[in-house]
Design a protein around this motif. Structure first.
Motif, PDB file in Angstrom:
ATOM      1  N   ILE A  50      22.786 -37.521  -5.825  1.00 46.86           N
ATOM      2  CA  ILE A  50      22.391 -38.320  -4.664  1.00 46.86           C
ATOM      3  C   ILE A  50      22.174 -39.802  -5.022  1.00 46.86           C
ATOM      4  O   ILE A  50      22.536 -40.691  -4.256  1.00 46.86           O
ATOM      5  CB  ILE A  50      21.153 -37.712  -3.956  1.00 46.86           C
ATOM      6  N   ASP A  51      21.571 -40.085  -6.181  1.00 39.29           N
ATOM      7  CA  ASP A  51      21.363 -41.484  -6.576  1.00 39.29           C
ATOM      8  C   ASP A  51      22.697 -42.198  -6.785  1.00 39.29           C
ATOM      9  O   ASP A  51      22.875 -43.339  -6.349  1.00 39.29           O
ATOM     10  CB  ASP A  51      20.536 -41.575  -7.859  1.00 39.29           C
ATOM     11  N   GLN A  53      25.529 -41.365  -5.463  1.00 38.74           N
ATOM     12  CA  GLN A  53      26.169 -41.509  -4.160  1.00 38.74           C
ATOM     13  C   GLN A  53      25.641 -42.763  -3.461  1.00 38.74           C
ATOM     14  O   GLN A  53      26.399 -43.512  -2.855  1.00 38.74           O
ATOM     15  CB  GLN A  53      25.911 -40.278  -3.287  1.00 38.74           C
ATOM     16  N   GLU A  54      24.340 -42.985  -3.574  1.00 42.57           N
ATOM     17  CA  GLU A  54      23.739 -44.194  -2.992  1.00 42.57           C
ATOM     18  C   GLU A  54      24.322 -45.452  -3.637  1.00 42.57           C
ATOM     19  O   GLU A  54      24.610 -46.433  -2.955  1.00 42.57           O
ATOM     20  CB  GLU A  54      22.226 -44.166  -3.157  1.00 42.57           C
ATOM     21  N   ALA A  55      24.495 -45.419  -4.958  1.00 45.64           N
ATOM     22  CA  ALA A  55      25.088 -46.562  -5.656  1.00 45.64           C
ATOM     23  C   ALA A  55      26.512 -46.801  -5.159  1.00 45.64           C
ATOM     24  O   ALA A  55      26.902 -47.944  -4.910  1.00 45.64           O
ATOM     25  CB  ALA A  55      25.083 -46.332  -7.164  1.00 45.64           C
ATOM     26  N   LEU A  57      27.860 -45.977  -2.249  1.00 49.02           N
ATOM     27  CA  LEU A  57      27.847 -46.499  -0.881  1.00 49.02           C
ATOM     28  C   LEU A  57      27.342 -47.938  -0.836  1.00 49.02           C
ATOM     29  O   LEU A  57      27.840 -48.747  -0.061  1.00 49.02           O
ATOM     30  CB  LEU A  57      27.004 -45.590   0.014  1.00 49.02           C
ATOM     31  N   GLY A  58      26.370 -48.255  -1.686  1.00 49.30           N
ATOM     32  CA  GLY A  58      25.862 -49.628  -1.736  1.00 49.30           C
ATOM     33  C   GLY A  58      26.912 -50.621  -2.210  1.00 49.30           C
ATOM     34  O   GLY A  58      27.046 -51.709  -1.644  1.00 49.30           O
ATOM     35  N   HIS A  61      29.476 -51.093   0.479  1.00 44.35           N
ATOM     36  CA  HIS A  61      28.939 -51.997   1.499  1.00 44.35           C
ATOM     37  C   HIS A  61      29.049 -53.446   1.044  1.00 44.35           C
ATOM     38  O   HIS A  61      29.402 -54.330   1.827  1.00 44.35           O
ATOM     39  CB  HIS A  61      27.483 -51.634   1.799  1.00 44.35           C
ATOM     40  N   GLY A  74      14.596 -53.462  -2.736  1.00 44.32           N
ATOM     41  CA  GLY A  74      16.030 -53.209  -2.911  1.00 44.32           C
ATOM     42  C   GLY A  74      16.516 -53.596  -4.302  1.00 44.32           C
ATOM     43  O   GLY A  74      17.351 -52.902  -4.891  1.00 44.32           O
ATOM     44  N   ARG A  77      15.435 -50.951  -6.679  1.00 48.41           N
ATOM     45  CA  ARG A  77      16.280 -49.763  -6.514  1.00 48.41           C
ATOM     46  C   ARG A  77      17.636 -49.996  -7.179  1.00 48.41           C
ATOM     47  O   ARG A  77      18.174 -49.107  -7.847  1.00 48.41           O
ATOM     48  CB  ARG A  77      16.456 -49.456  -5.022  1.00 48.41           C
ATOM     49  N   LEU A  81      19.371 -47.745 -10.061  1.00 49.25           N
ATOM     50  CA  LEU A  81      20.710 -47.175  -9.898  1.00 49.25           C
ATOM     51  C   LEU A  81      21.646 -47.632 -11.014  1.00 49.25           C
ATOM     52  O   LEU A  81      22.490 -46.862 -11.470  1.00 49.25           O
ATOM     53  CB  LEU A  81      21.278 -47.536  -8.530  1.00 49.25           C
TER      54      LEU A  81
END
Length: 105
Positions: A50-51, A53-55, A57-58, A61, A74, A77, A81
Motif C-alpha cells: 500500500i505504501d 502504491q501511494e508512492a 500514484l503520487g 500525479h 506531505g 510522508r 515513501l
C-alpha cells in the motif's frame, strides 16, 4: 539481468524524486518520469504494498499535473515513501523481485 538493472535504477529515480519533494524542491523531469514509470509498471503487476502504491500514484500525479506543493506532513510522508522505495530497490538488486514478480526463494 537487464530488466532487473533497469528496474533498480528506475526505483532509485523514484526515491530521488520523493526525496526532492520531501525537501520542497522540484525533481529533475527525466528522473521523475523514470521513477514514475517504474513504479507504475510494478503497480499494474500488483507487486507493490500500500505504501509503494501511494508512492506510485503520487509520482504519477506529479508527472500529469506538474510538481505539486507538499505541506510539512506531505513532505514527511514523501520522505518515508522514499525510504520504502529504496528498500524495494535493494530487494530488486538482491534478486527479491525479478521482472516485476516477487521472488521469495
Amino acid at each position: 539481468m537487464a530488466n532487473r538493472q533497469r528496474m533498480y535504477f528506475g526505483l532509485l529515480d523514484a526515491a530521488y524524486s520523493l526525496d526532492e519533494q520531501a525537501a520542497g524542491r522540484k525533481p529533475e523531469l527525466s528522473r521523475l518520469l523514470s521513477g514514475a514509470i517504474t513504479l507504475d509498471s510494478l503497480f499494474r503487476r500488483r507487486a507493490l504494498d500500500i505504501d509503494l502504491q501511494e508512492a506510485a500514484l503520487g509520482l504519477e500525479h506529479s508527472v500529469t499535473r506538474d510538481a505539486r506543493y507538499l505541506d510539512a506532513e506531505g513532505r514527511m510522508r514523501a520522505d518515508k515513501l522514499a525510504g520504502a522505495v529504496r528498500r524495494l530497490a535493494e530487494r530488486v538488486a538482491n534478486g527479491g523481485i525479478v521482472d516485476g514478480c516477487v521472488n521469495d526463494e
